[in-house]
Design a protein around this motif. Structure first.
Motif, mmCIF file in Angstrom:
data_model
loop_
_atom_site.group_PDB
_atom_site.id
_atom_site.type_symbol
_atom_site.label_atom_id
_atom_site.label_comp_id
_atom_site.label_asym_id
_atom_site.label_seq_id
_atom_site.Cartn_x
_atom_site.Cartn_y
_atom_site.Cartn_z
ATOM 1 N N PRO A 205 37.116 37.201 28.604
ATOM 2 C CA PRO A 205 37.167 36.112 29.596
ATOM 3 C C PRO A 205 35.913 34.977 29.327
ATOM 4 N N GLU A 206 36.068 33.646 29.911
ATOM 5 C CA GLU A 206 34.994 32.899 29.994
ATOM 6 C C GLU A 206 33.496 33.579 30.500
ATOM 7 N N LEU A 207 32.661 33.069 30.160
ATOM 8 C CA LEU A 207 31.417 33.556 30.862
ATOM 9 C C LEU A 207 31.246 32.949 32.257
ATOM 10 N N THR A 208 31.609 33.189 33.096
ATOM 11 C CA THR A 208 31.542 32.558 34.448
ATOM 12 C C THR A 208 31.490 33.991 35.311
ATOM 13 N N PRO A 209 30.874 33.726 36.251
ATOM 14 C CA PRO A 209 30.722 34.944 37.464
ATOM 15 C C PRO A 209 32.230 35.412 37.971
ATOM 16 N N ASP A 210 33.184 34.424 37.979
ATOM 17 C CA ASP A 210 34.373 34.582 38.568
ATOM 18 C C ASP A 210 35.382 35.321 37.531
ATOM 19 N N ALA A 211 35.178 34.737 36.265
ATOM 20 C CA ALA A 211 36.093 35.408 35.394
ATOM 21 C C ALA A 211 35.429 36.846 34.778
ATOM 22 N N LEU A 212 34.238 36.915 34.891
ATOM 23 C CA LEU A 212 33.562 38.461 34.545
ATOM 24 C C LEU A 212 33.889 39.274 35.511
ATOM 25 N N ARG A 213 33.824 39.128 36.862
ATOM 26 C CA ARG A 213 34.177 39.951 37.543
ATOM 27 C C ARG A 213 35.501 40.190 37.662
ATOM 28 N N ALA A 214 36.427 39.384 37.261
ATOM 29 C CA ALA A 214 38.132 39.747 37.301
ATOM 30 C C ALA A 214 38.006 40.633 36.065
ATOM 31 N N ALA A 215 37.289 40.614 35.125
ATOM 32 C CA ALA A 215 37.535 41.257 33.963
ATOM 33 C C ALA A 215 37.024 42.668 34.225
ATOM 34 N N VAL A 216 35.827 42.845 34.797
ATOM 35 C CA VAL A 216 35.355 44.001 35.098
ATOM 36 C C VAL A 216 36.370 44.626 36.205
ATOM 37 N N ALA A 217 36.881 44.004 37.089
ATOM 38 C CA ALA A 217 38.022 44.613 38.039
ATOM 39 C C ALA A 217 39.026 45.201 37.337
ATOM 40 N N ARG A 218 39.483 44.676 36.189
ATOM 41 C CA ARG A 218 40.579 45.399 35.462
ATOM 42 C C ARG A 218 40.018 46.359 34.505
ATOM 43 N N ILE A 219 39.051 46.281 33.732
ATOM 44 C CA ILE A 219 38.739 47.126 32.886
ATOM 45 C C ILE A 219 37.690 48.228 33.351
ATOM 46 N N ALA A 220 36.750 47.953 34.326
ATOM 47 C CA ALA A 220 35.804 49.006 34.802
ATOM 48 C C ALA A 220 35.678 48.928 36.433
ATOM 49 N N PRO A 221 36.668 48.966 37.080
ATOM 50 C CA PRO A 221 36.876 48.844 38.598
ATOM 51 C C PRO A 221 35.439 49.401 39.241
ATOM 52 N N SER A 222 35.211 50.694 38.815
ATOM 53 C CA SER A 222 33.915 51.210 39.278
ATOM 54 C C SER A 222 32.614 50.756 39.118
ATOM 55 N N ARG A 223 32.583 49.751 38.508
ATOM 56 C CA ARG A 223 31.351 48.927 38.163
ATOM 57 C C ARG A 223 31.241 47.531 38.991
ATOM 58 N N ILE A 224 32.221 47.337 39.765
ATOM 59 C CA ILE A 224 32.343 46.196 40.814
ATOM 60 C C ILE A 224 31.181 46.205 41.610
ATOM 61 N N PRO A 225 30.963 47.246 42.230
ATOM 62 C CA PRO A 225 29.717 47.229 43.361
ATOM 63 C C PRO A 225 28.271 46.791 42.535
ATOM 64 N N ALA A 226 28.017 47.070 41.459
ATOM 65 C CA ALA A 226 27.081 46.793 40.936
ATOM 66 C C ALA A 226 26.954 45.382 40.286
#
Length: 121
Positions: A16-37
């Motif tokens: 993804p692009e190196l923006t908070p929103d894009a990184l958050r969306a990527a983490v939500a797809r590939i490692a949702p357990s890390r969203i709180p962190a």
């Protein structure tokens, strides 16, 4: 010690692009357990940016910062399941302290350097 595959395997998602929103969306797809962190780190970065009137804390959200994952590198590693699994195994070896960790540490560094290169950092 390397357990590399014979050929390239497609990542789960594009980098993804190196923006908070894009990184958050990527983490939500590939490692949702890390969203709180990620959310906590982003909240702290945003608060610090407002308090200091500087973008440096938000850059630190993407780039290395002591005590926090480098979210761009995290995504780069996690989007390759084999790479992520290997990193977890190497970290287990180091944490267990049952054998000389030098080779595992060297491989961890190589994995992180590859991920950093993929992000353009």
């Amino acid at each position: 010690m390397s357990a590399q595959t014979d050929g390239p395997i497609e990542p789960l998602i594009p980098m993804p692009e190196l923006t908070p929103d894009a990184l958050r969306a990527a983490v939500a797809r590939i490692a949702p357990s890390r969203i709180p962190a990620l959310t906590q780190h982003l909240f702290e970065a945003t608060t610090n940016a407002q308090q200091t009137q500087s973008l440096a804390p938000l850059r630190a959200f993407v780039l290395p910062q002591r005590g926090y994952p480098q979210w761009a590198v995290f995504v780069s590693i996690q989007r390759h399941p084999e790479r992520a699994a290997r990193l977890r195994e190497l970290e287990r070896i180091v944490d267990a302290g049952e054998q000389d960790p030098a080779a595992a540490i060297t491989e961890i560094q190589a994995i992180r350097e590859t991920a950093e290169a993929e992000t353009g950092l």
